[in-house]
Design a protein around this motif. Sequence first.
Motif, PDB file in Angstrom:
ATOM      1  N   GLU A 141       0.812  -1.045  -0.019  1.00  0.00           N
ATOM      2  CA  GLU A 141       0.022   0.154  -0.045  1.00  0.00           C
ATOM      3  C   GLU A 141       0.903   1.298  -0.054  1.00  0.00           C
ATOM      4  OE1 GLU A 141      -3.584   2.261   2.502  1.00  0.00           O
ATOM      5  OE2 GLU A 141      -2.807   0.178   3.325  1.00  0.00           O
ATOM      6  N   ASP A 322      -0.162  -5.575  -9.057  1.00  0.00           N
ATOM      7  CA  ASP A 322      -1.313  -4.943  -9.647  1.00  0.00           C
ATOM      8  C   ASP A 322      -1.064  -3.962 -10.568  1.00  0.00           C
ATOM      9  OD1 ASP A 322      -0.566  -3.317  -7.865  1.00  0.00           O
ATOM     10  OD2 ASP A 322      -2.692  -2.817  -6.932  1.00  0.00           O
ATOM     11  N   GLY A 426      -9.106   2.162 -11.315  1.00  0.00           N
ATOM     12  CA  GLY A 426      -9.185   0.799 -10.307  1.00  0.00           C
ATOM     13  C   GLY A 426      -9.967  -0.128 -11.031  1.00  0.00           C
ATOM     14  N   VAL A 447     -11.395  -3.017  -8.333  1.00  0.00           N
ATOM     15  CA  VAL A 447     -10.768  -2.955  -6.680  1.00  0.00           C
ATOM     16  C   VAL A 447     -12.179  -3.033  -6.031  1.00  0.00           C
ATOM     17  CG1 VAL A 447      -8.950  -1.483  -7.318  1.00  0.00           C
ATOM     18  CG2 VAL A 447     -10.984  -0.310  -7.042  1.00  0.00           C
ATOM     19  N   SER A 448     -13.345  -3.036  -6.572  1.00  0.00           N
ATOM     20  CA  SER A 448     -14.577  -3.196  -5.605  1.00  0.00           C
ATOM     21  C   SER A 448     -15.658  -3.289  -6.507  1.00  0.00           C
ATOM     22  CB  SER A 448     -14.777  -1.977  -4.848  1.00  0.00           C
ATOM     23  OG  SER A 448     -15.016  -0.762  -5.619  1.00  0.00           O
ATOM     24  N   GLU A 451     -16.989  -0.192  -8.449  1.00  0.00           N
ATOM     25  CA  GLU A 451     -16.178   0.200  -9.584  1.00  0.00           C
ATOM     26  C   GLU A 451     -16.723  -0.542 -10.750  1.00  0.00           C
ATOM     27  OE1 GLU A 451     -14.270   2.659  -9.771  1.00  0.00           O
ATOM     28  OE2 GLU A 451     -14.284   3.283  -7.461  1.00  0.00           O
ATOM     29  N   GLN A 475     -15.451 -12.537  -5.849  1.00  0.00           N
ATOM     30  CA  GLN A 475     -14.322 -12.189  -5.232  1.00  0.00           C
ATOM     31  C   GLN A 475     -13.084 -12.858  -5.772  1.00  0.00           C
ATOM     32  OE1 GLN A 475     -14.676  -9.727  -2.670  1.00  0.00           O
ATOM     33  NE2 GLN A 475     -12.720  -9.356  -2.275  1.00  0.00           N
ATOM     34  N   ASP A 479      -6.659 -12.788  -4.286  1.00  0.00           N
ATOM     35  CA  ASP A 479      -6.421 -11.426  -3.643  1.00  0.00           C
ATOM     36  C   ASP A 479      -7.851 -11.081  -3.537  1.00  0.00           C
ATOM     37  OD1 ASP A 479      -5.777  -9.072  -2.978  1.00  0.00           O
ATOM     38  OD2 ASP A 479      -5.040  -8.275  -5.044  1.00  0.00           O
ATOM     39  N   ASN A 481      -8.684  -8.240  -1.901  1.00  0.00           N
ATOM     40  CA  ASN A 481      -8.873  -7.016  -2.214  1.00  0.00           C
ATOM     41  C   ASN A 481      -9.396  -6.592  -3.987  1.00  0.00           C
ATOM     42  OD1 ASN A 481      -8.494  -6.284   0.287  1.00  0.00           O
ATOM     43  ND2 ASN A 481      -6.315  -5.845  -0.141  1.00  0.00           N
ATOM     44  N   ALA A 482      -9.356  -7.701  -4.720  1.00  0.00           N
ATOM     45  CA  ALA A 482      -9.758  -7.872  -6.103  1.00  0.00           C
ATOM     46  C   ALA A 482     -11.055  -8.313  -6.328  1.00  0.00           C
ATOM     47  CB  ALA A 482      -8.688  -8.012  -7.110  1.00  0.00           C
TER      48      ALA A 482
END
Length: 504
Positions: A141, A322, A426, A447-448, A451, A475, A479, A481-482
């Motif tokens: 990060e 990423d 993202g 990323v979410s 998005e 999901q 990862d 978060n991806a």
Amino acid sequence: MKPRTKTALGIDIGSRRISAALVERTPRGIRIIAAANGDLPVEDPQKSGVRAKAMSRVLRQLGRRAGTRGVGIAVAVSVHSTIMRLLDLPRQMPTNISEFVDAELSQYVSLSGRRKQTDFCGIETGSASQKRLLAVGADAEETGKILQTCGAAGITVDSVEPAALAYARAFLAGERGMAHNGSTLIGVLSVCNLVVCLFCKGTLDFVRVRDLPADVDTPGRLSAWLTEELSQVLRYHRTAASSGSSEVQTRLVIHDAAYDKNEIAPPFSPNMGSSVVMDSCEPGACPFGEASPMPSAMAVGAALKLLGLDGDELRIDLTPHDVILARSSSKRLLIAANAAAIVFFAVFLIVQFLTHTTAAMNRRIGRTRLDGQLYTMPAAVARDRYLDEEILWIQRQLAGMDVVRAKHEVDWPVILNAIGRSAPPGVYVTHLACDDSRVISLKGLAVSYEEAKMLVQNLDGRGLFESVHLARMEQRQADANAVEYEIECTLKTVKQESSRDDKP
């Protein structure tokens, strides 16, 4: 073999200042073309927008040569959660060295619960039986925020490395005789930690990262703590050396620390038992004294990494995966768009050739009729035969071409450009397919969930598709978060578009 880069830009991003150096590799050696420095505002130097503005000002001072196409850009940073280790590989070589390095670095508490970015490189030991790796880990990060700052300043970074390694590269490049004949202990003190690197004849032999204790709040306490840390490394070196009394040049580098070298030097030097040189990474401390103004040694060292110096083993890159994946996806999408443009151009040329051939054939038949060589029926028969021969020849020419079976009414450059402009930050498109020239399937990472849904809304609002809907979104297992998504876009038919255009 790919030719080595001749010009590179190195940027040293600290907590209080930014320094940049445009370095060129010539047959006579290394030359600093241009340099610039800038201080960060005192109120909030860690803020991304503040650092981006300061970096933009520094790049403007370098001039147009810093933005020339083909100039690589490397960044040297001091990340709070940096881990460095020299790992001895076991005799039984691991099948996957990356997993071996991740397992070793995962034992450290400083990266516990964080998404880490790791890299490693081989270190020469002089023994065929002993193999070593320099393994480096950092918070992904933190490095990602640094790349966002560079992106906001309008630059694309090719490599990210720890500031201590950049300084060591610049110092060894400027002290080649010492690098191959003696031992050097380099300690880089930043605002958060101390990185100690011991080089024996130019080869990294020991590395250690120590966080500054909370009670080190005065120059005297800091000097005593530094003396003890560096003395421990010197004792290790004298114990490991064959003679037991190998002379070591000790160099302490002040990089964005709370005190300058004049406050630390008086009580520090006499306690080492070795020659100590205090250095500072402020402008003017670079080993290559040719440019005016002078950049920091770390900015020069970062640029030297891209120039490919002989004997440089410190090949660490902490660019997040990423970011690398996003750049690869953009390149693949650009290649696909170029390929589609080439195919459509080839189809256009074939159509023009057919039109020209048919016109020439009609003129030839007309002349034959005027000359009285053929009557009406024989002329029709000859024309049919000629057309059959021309069609057969064209079919043979097209048989070996794998032309995209897309209708002429679909404007693919516009479609691909609309997809690229619709993707919000993202969201990355990794796969594009259209099997029936009717439905386009988009797959990628986001990323979410929000998005990915925003990409669907943007595509639907372009007015190029009959319908746009989200076919799948889940999901990503590798990862957390991806998010993986799949979107299906139905193209509008010519009939629908023409009927829309006929409306008043």
